[in-house]
Design a protein around this motif. Sequence first.
Motif, PDB file in Angstrom:
ATOM      1  N   LYS A 161       0.837  -1.198   0.000  1.00 15.19           N
ATOM      2  CA  LYS A 161       0.000   0.000   0.000  1.00 15.19           C
ATOM      3  C   LYS A 161       0.876   1.255   0.000  1.00 15.19           C
ATOM      4  CE  LYS A 161      -3.773  -2.166   2.606  1.00 15.19           C
ATOM      5  NZ  LYS A 161      -4.580  -2.117   3.858  1.00 15.19           N
ATOM      6  N   GLY A 162       0.335   2.320  -0.590  1.00 12.96           N
ATOM      7  CA  GLY A 162       1.009   3.611  -0.522  1.00 12.96           C
ATOM      8  C   GLY A 162       2.166   3.771  -1.480  1.00 12.96           C
ATOM      9  N   LEU A 163       2.064   3.213  -2.680  1.00 13.98           N
ATOM     10  CA  LEU A 163       3.123   3.337  -3.684  1.00 13.98           C
ATOM     11  C   LEU A 163       2.559   3.877  -4.991  1.00 13.98           C
ATOM     12  CD1 LEU A 163       5.137  -0.024  -3.471  1.00 13.98           C
ATOM     13  CD2 LEU A 163       5.718   2.172  -2.431  1.00 13.98           C
ATOM     14  N   ALA A 164       3.419   4.542  -5.750  1.00 11.08           N
ATOM     15  CA  ALA A 164       3.089   4.926  -7.123  1.00 11.08           C
ATOM     16  C   ALA A 164       4.369   4.844  -7.934  1.00 11.08           C
ATOM     17  CB  ALA A 164       2.512   6.336  -7.174  1.00 11.08           C
ATOM     18  N   TRP A 165       4.256   4.399  -9.183  1.00 16.43           N
ATOM     19  CA  TRP A 165       5.416   4.321 -10.057  1.00 16.43           C
ATOM     20  C   TRP A 165       4.964   4.398 -11.508  1.00 16.43           C
ATOM     21  CZ3 TRP A 165       3.624   0.123  -7.264  1.00 16.43           C
ATOM     22  CH2 TRP A 165       3.204  -0.994  -7.996  1.00 16.43           C
ATOM     23  N   ARG A 166       5.919   4.369 -12.393  1.00 14.40           N
ATOM     24  CA  ARG A 166       5.668   4.504 -13.820  1.00 14.40           C
ATOM     25  C   ARG A 166       6.062   3.195 -14.512  1.00 14.40           C
ATOM     26  NH1 ARG A 166       9.192   7.813 -14.186  1.00 14.40           N
ATOM     27  NH2 ARG A 166      10.812   6.455 -15.001  1.00 14.40           N
ATOM     28  N   GLU A 167       5.223   2.734 -15.431  1.00 12.47           N
ATOM     29  CA  GLU A 167       5.542   1.508 -16.173  1.00 12.47           C
ATOM     30  C   GLU A 167       5.014   1.629 -17.598  1.00 12.47           C
ATOM     31  OE1 GLU A 167       6.911  -2.186 -17.225  1.00 12.47           O
ATOM     32  OE2 GLU A 167       7.372  -0.991 -15.445  1.00 12.47           O
ATOM     33  N   ASN A 168       5.925   1.579 -18.564  1.00 19.25           N
ATOM     34  CA  ASN A 168       5.551   1.659 -19.982  1.00 19.25           C
ATOM     35  C   ASN A 168       4.696   2.890 -20.295  1.00 19.25           C
ATOM     36  OD1 ASN A 168       6.883  -0.785 -20.532  1.00 19.25           O
ATOM     37  ND2 ASN A 168       5.070  -1.969 -19.933  1.00 19.25           N
ATOM     38  N   GLY A 169       5.064   4.011 -19.695  1.00 20.65           N
ATOM     39  CA  GLY A 169       4.353   5.254 -19.956  1.00 20.65           C
ATOM     40  C   GLY A 169       3.093   5.438 -19.146  1.00 20.65           C
ATOM     41  N   ASN A 170       2.702   4.430 -18.385  1.00 23.74           N
ATOM     42  CA  ASN A 170       1.499   4.522 -17.558  1.00 23.74           C
ATOM     43  C   ASN A 170       1.875   4.730 -16.093  1.00 23.74           C
ATOM     44  OD1 ASN A 170      -0.327   4.005 -19.711  1.00 23.74           O
ATOM     45  ND2 ASN A 170       0.179   1.824 -19.579  1.00 23.74           N
ATOM     46  N   LEU A 171       0.959   5.299 -15.349  1.00 27.43           N
ATOM     47  CA  LEU A 171       1.136   5.449 -13.910  1.00 27.43           C
ATOM     48  C   LEU A 171       0.443   4.303 -13.191  1.00 27.43           C
ATOM     49  CD1 LEU A 171       0.536   9.275 -13.401  1.00 27.43           C
ATOM     50  CD2 LEU A 171       2.702   8.057 -13.262  1.00 27.43           C
ATOM     51  N   VAL A 172       1.108   3.787 -12.187  1.00 28.86           N
ATOM     52  CA  VAL A 172       0.560   2.701 -11.382  1.00 28.86           C
ATOM     53  C   VAL A 172       0.464   3.195  -9.943  1.00 28.86           C
ATOM     54  CG1 VAL A 172       0.820   0.305 -10.663  1.00 28.86           C
ATOM     55  CG2 VAL A 172       1.732   1.054 -12.876  1.00 28.86           C
ATOM     56  N   ALA A 173      -0.676   3.029  -9.320  1.00 31.78           N
ATOM     57  CA  ALA A 173      -0.851   3.457  -7.931  1.00 31.78           C
ATOM     58  C   ALA A 173      -1.549   2.352  -7.148  1.00 31.78           C
ATOM     59  CB  ALA A 173      -1.665   4.742  -7.854  1.00 31.78           C
ATOM     60  N   THR A 174      -0.997   2.009  -5.992  1.00 29.99           N
ATOM     61  CA  THR A 174      -1.634   1.016  -5.142  1.00 29.99           C
ATOM     62  C   THR A 174      -2.583   1.706  -4.170  1.00 29.99           C
ATOM     63  OG1 THR A 174       0.127   1.082  -3.473  1.00 29.99           O
ATOM     64  CG2 THR A 174       0.402  -0.459  -5.310  1.00 29.99           C
ATOM     65  N   GLU A 175      -3.261   0.924  -3.377  1.00 27.87           N
ATOM     66  CA  GLU A 175      -4.205   1.458  -2.393  1.00 27.87           C
ATOM     67  C   GLU A 175      -3.486   2.393  -1.424  1.00 27.87           C
ATOM     68  OE1 GLU A 175      -7.025  -0.287   1.226  1.00 27.87           O
ATOM     69  OE2 GLU A 175      -6.214  -1.636  -0.308  1.00 27.87           O
ATOM     70  N   PRO A 176      -4.076   3.550  -1.079  1.00 26.36           N
ATOM     71  CA  PRO A 176      -3.414   4.485  -0.156  1.00 26.36           C
ATOM     72  C   PRO A 176      -3.073   3.825   1.180  1.00 26.36           C
ATOM     73  CG  PRO A 176      -5.291   5.537  -1.208  1.00 26.36           C
ATOM     74  CD  PRO A 176      -5.355   4.082  -1.577  1.00 26.36           C
ATOM     75  N   ARG A 177      -1.947   4.235   1.732  1.00 30.05           N
ATOM     76  CA  ARG A 177      -1.503   3.729   3.031  1.00 30.05           C
ATOM     77  C   ARG A 177      -2.257   4.455   4.142  1.00 30.05           C
ATOM     78  NH1 ARG A 177       1.349  -0.420   5.060  1.00 30.05           N
ATOM     79  NH2 ARG A 177       2.573  -0.308   3.122  1.00 30.05           N
TER      80      ARG A 177
END
Length: 487
Positions: A161-177
Motif C-alpha cells: 500500500k502507498g506506492l506509485a510508479w511509472r511503467e511503460n508510460g502509464n502510472l501505477v498506484a496502489t491502495e493508499p496507506r
Amino acid sequence: MLTRGMPVTTRKPIEKVHFITTPHGLEFGRVDAAIYSTPPAAFLWLSAHLESKGIECRIQDAYTKMLDLETILKDIEDFQPDVVGLSVFTIVWYDNAYLAAKIKERFPEVLLVMGGYHVNHSYEEVLQCEAVDYCLPLEGETSLAELIECLNAGDDPQKVKGLAWRENGNLVATEPRPPLHDIMTLPRFPYHKLMDHRYVPWCFSHSPKDRFMATITSRGCPNQCVFCDIGRTEGRRFRHFTAQRVADEMEYLHTEFGVNQIEFLDALFTTNNKRVIELCGILKERGLELEWACASAIRFTDNQEMLDAMAETGCKKIFYGVESGNPAILKRVKKLTTDQVRKVIGMTKKAGILSHAAYIFGLPGDTPDTMEDTLAFAKSLNTDTASFSMAIPFKGTELYDLYKDKLISTDYREYQRSAVFKVDEYEPEYLEKMLIKAHKQYYLRIRYILSRLGKIKSWHDLWIHVRIGLGFLLGKIRYKMGSHKED
C-alpha cells in the motif's frame, strides 16, 4: 487515469538507503544560504523504522550544510547506497527534480524514491521526472520498508500500500496507506546521524556553547485550517508519544550528545494538555536543565496551569498561527476570535514564555482594509517575534480548492516570493508590497528593537538576528532583479 503494470525492479538486494535534503537554487548551479537550520526530523522517522528491519541508513542534510552538487554525488559514491530518498516540498520541486536527474545520471543502478508534501498531492507530476522510480505518498515508513522487503524477495510491489510508479508510460498506484495507528511502535530515532552538524535554531537565543536538535512526538491535527493539508494527509486524530517517551527522548539527547536546546516540530504540540502537564512533571522530577520550544494553536493552549508548568521546565517559546487580525476573516478560515488570541498570548507572557505569531495576507475574503487590520493587530499584540507571509494555494488544501480557478502562475518557484492568484479585491502585487510593509513596520519599531537587544546574549546571537533580517531583504531584492530565474 492510473493503470496497473509491472513495477521497476532492482538488480541486487537492497541493504543501504541514503536520505538527502536538497539545497535550494541547485537547478541554477548555485546553493542558496540556509537562513536558519532545522534538522530533517522526518528522515529520523524513516531511518529508525528501516534500521529496525536491518537496512543501513545515512542522512545527509545537504540543504543546511549548503553542499554543492559534486559534494552530494561524492557522498553518494562513498556510501554506495542501493536506494536514495528525497523529501519534496512544492516550492523546491524543480531543485529536487534536477538533483534526482543528476543522481540517476551518475548512478543509474540506484533506486530513487521520493516522498514529502509535494508527492502527497502531485505524484503524477513527480513521476514525469524519469529519474524517479517510486513515489511514497502519505506516511512512508511502512511503505518504504515493505517495498524493500518485496523487491528483495522478488515479489510484486502491487501488494504494498502507498506506492506509485511509472511503467511503460502509464502510472501505477496502489491502495493508499492508512495512517500508522500507534506511533509508539516506532523505535528510538537515530539522532547520531545528524550530530555531524551544529544546527542553529530560530526559536532560542543561541551561543556557540549551546547544542540544538529537533524532534517530532506526534502526528495528526484536529484543526481544519484552510491553508494546510496536515488534517487531510495525517488525519484529524492526534496520535502521540506518551509523556514518558518524550521525556526519555529529551534526556537521551541531553546525556548522550550534550543537547540543551530542543524544538518540537509537531504541528500542535499542546493538543493534549494532560500529556504536556505530565511531561513537565517528569522533567521536573528528573531535574533536566533544558530549553525547549514548540508550536501550537490558540485553542489548545488556553490553560494557565499547563503554560506555567511548561515555563518551569524550560519552555522558552511557542509558535502560534494567528493568521489574521480581522474577526470576519478569522471566522472564515476557522480560527478563534481576536479576544481569544489576546487572552492566550497574555497567558503565555504571564508564564514567562516568549511567543511568535504567524500571519497570512491574502486569505479568503481578505481586502486591503482587512489586511491593514491584521498588521495593526499584530503590532498591538506585540509578540516577541512575528512572521508575515502571502497565502499560497498548495494542492491538497481547501485554499487550493477555493483559488485553483484564480491562479495566474503554476511555476512553483514563484510561490514563495510572489502572489500566484488574482482576486477582485486587489492586484497580486499588493500582497508583495503588504508583506514588505508589515515586516518593516513590525521590526523597525524603536520599542521593539530595544526590547530585542535586551534579550540577545552573545555576538553570535546578534549575528543570527542580523542574518535573518538580511536574508529576507536580500531575498526580495534577488526576486525583483529576476535572479530566481535562470541566467
